[in-house]
Motif scaffolding. Structure first.
Motif, PDB file in Angstrom:
ATOM      1  N   LEU A  47      47.384  25.410  28.263  1.00  0.00           N
ATOM      2  CA  LEU A  47      48.845  25.548  28.888  1.00  0.00           C
ATOM      3  C   LEU A  47      48.926  26.247  29.909  1.00  0.00           C
ATOM      4  O   LEU A  47      48.733  27.671  29.982  1.00  0.00           O
ATOM      5  N   ILE A  48      49.594  25.871  30.894  1.00  0.00           N
ATOM      6  CA  ILE A  48      49.733  26.476  32.573  1.00  0.00           C
ATOM      7  C   ILE A  48      51.352  26.527  32.651  1.00  0.00           C
ATOM      8  O   ILE A  48      51.842  25.432  32.820  1.00  0.00           O
ATOM      9  N   GLU A  49      51.760  27.791  32.874  1.00  0.00           N
ATOM     10  CA  GLU A  49      53.276  28.052  32.807  1.00  0.00           C
ATOM     11  C   GLU A  49      53.376  28.610  34.117  1.00  0.00           C
ATOM     12  O   GLU A  49      52.825  29.655  34.784  1.00  0.00           O
ATOM     13  N   VAL A  50      54.123  27.853  35.072  1.00  0.00           N
ATOM     14  CA  VAL A  50      54.294  28.367  36.515  1.00  0.00           C
ATOM     15  C   VAL A  50      55.544  28.858  36.622  1.00  0.00           C
ATOM     16  O   VAL A  50      56.751  28.411  36.171  1.00  0.00           O
ATOM     17  N   PHE A  51      55.550  30.067  37.312  1.00  0.00           N
ATOM     18  CA  PHE A  51      56.667  30.721  37.595  1.00  0.00           C
ATOM     19  C   PHE A  51      56.932  31.075  39.218  1.00  0.00           C
ATOM     20  O   PHE A  51      55.902  31.505  39.906  1.00  0.00           O
TER      21      PHE A  51
END
Length: 293
Positions: free
Chosen positions: A103-107
């Motif tokens: 899971l890649i969460e981009v901020f």
């Protein structure tokens, strides 16, 4: 295979805490599912920025691919999360032969960048109001010891002294240092410096907005001289003077700062969000539901 020689020290959680507080762009990559032989177990995480990597998902080609995917998402400038599948024997070319879902969460970092010229009473009050917001503030002044010591260490605030030039403050270099798309506010202690800054900001031409503190008569005087310097009516029409949300009353520094902060909120980009955010339920179901016999 691209090189990734930007490994940074520290754990993912310390990096995540620091980057969140600094409102800097970053991505959190988490192993959320595995099958077969894999380098790391579910729950392993790493933090990726455009120029550094914190912690590890096990190394090798698989980790390089995660970094590439995360940085591609960061370069797109859109936040959110998505699920990536990595077959270690195929896509990643590793001998493990397992399968990893990440899971890649981009901020995306700061919602806005504000370039504030002037550390006088209104400037100081405005910085105090903006401090809790996830915005970056680039604060400039040409005077020695202009910035209060208690804010110089603020993580989303950069205090920068405008250097002296041959004919006064070197405002051109200060303006050249700005990132594109920032919201500029001019409120220095000196009218000549204000005018030079507005001139340089208009010549640069890529600010999201430009505000100047002062009265309508001050702007009328500035407008004539800026027009004589070659700025056309369209460019001059982008300058807001006086600054502050229309209808706001009061001349105290904090009142002016409140009205200015409220005006900045009206200029904040309106992000259109889709009806459904994050990873689609059917993708998660397919990823985590074991096949039936």
């Amino acid at each position: 295979m691209p090189r990734h020689d930007t490994k940074a020290s520290g754990t993912w959680h310390s990096a995540l805490d620091r980057l969140q507080r600094q409102a800097r762009p970053h991505a959190l990559a988490s192993v959320v599912g595995t099958a077969g032989s894999t380098p790391r177990e579910p729950g392993a995480k790493m933090v990726i920025t455009p120029d550094a990597v914190h912690d590890t998902l096990g190394g090798g080609s698989f980790e390089f691919q995660v970094i590439d995917v995360a940085r591609a998402a960061l370069s797109g400038g859109e936040g959110g999360s998505h699920l990536e599948a990595f077959p270690l024997g195929g896509r990643s070319g590793q001998c493990c032969g397992g399968y990893v879902h990440v899971l890649i969460e981009v901020f995306t970092g700061a919602e806005m960048t504000v370039a504030l010229f002037g550390a006088g009473h209104v400037g100081r009050a405005l910085v105090e109001i903006l401090a809790p917001l996830p915005w970056r503030v680039l604060w400039f002044d040409s005077r020695d010891d202009a910035f209060p010591s208690e804010v110089e260490s603020h993580e989303r605030l950069s205090c920068r002294r405008i250097a002296a030039g041959s004919e006064g403050a070197d405002v051109a270099s200060a303006v050249d240092s700005l990132p594109p798309g920032c919201h500029a506010l001019v409120m220095t202690h000196d009218h000549a410096e204000d005018r030079a800054l507005v001139d340089a900001l208009l010549r640069r031409g890529d600010c999201a907005s430009l505000g100047l503190i002062g009265s309508a008569s001050k702007w009328a005087s500035f407008r004539r001289r800026l027009a004589d310097a070659g700025h056309d009516a369209a460019a001059l029409g982008t300058v807001r003077c006086p600054i502050g949300i229309p209808g706001a009353k009061g001349k105290r520094p904090y009142e002016i700062a409140l009205a200015t902060a409220a005006e900045l909120l009206t200029l904040k980009p309106d992000v259109q969000r889709p009806d459904r955010l994050g990873v689609a339920p059917e993708v998660l179901r397919d990823a985590f539901t074991p096949p039936r016999d």
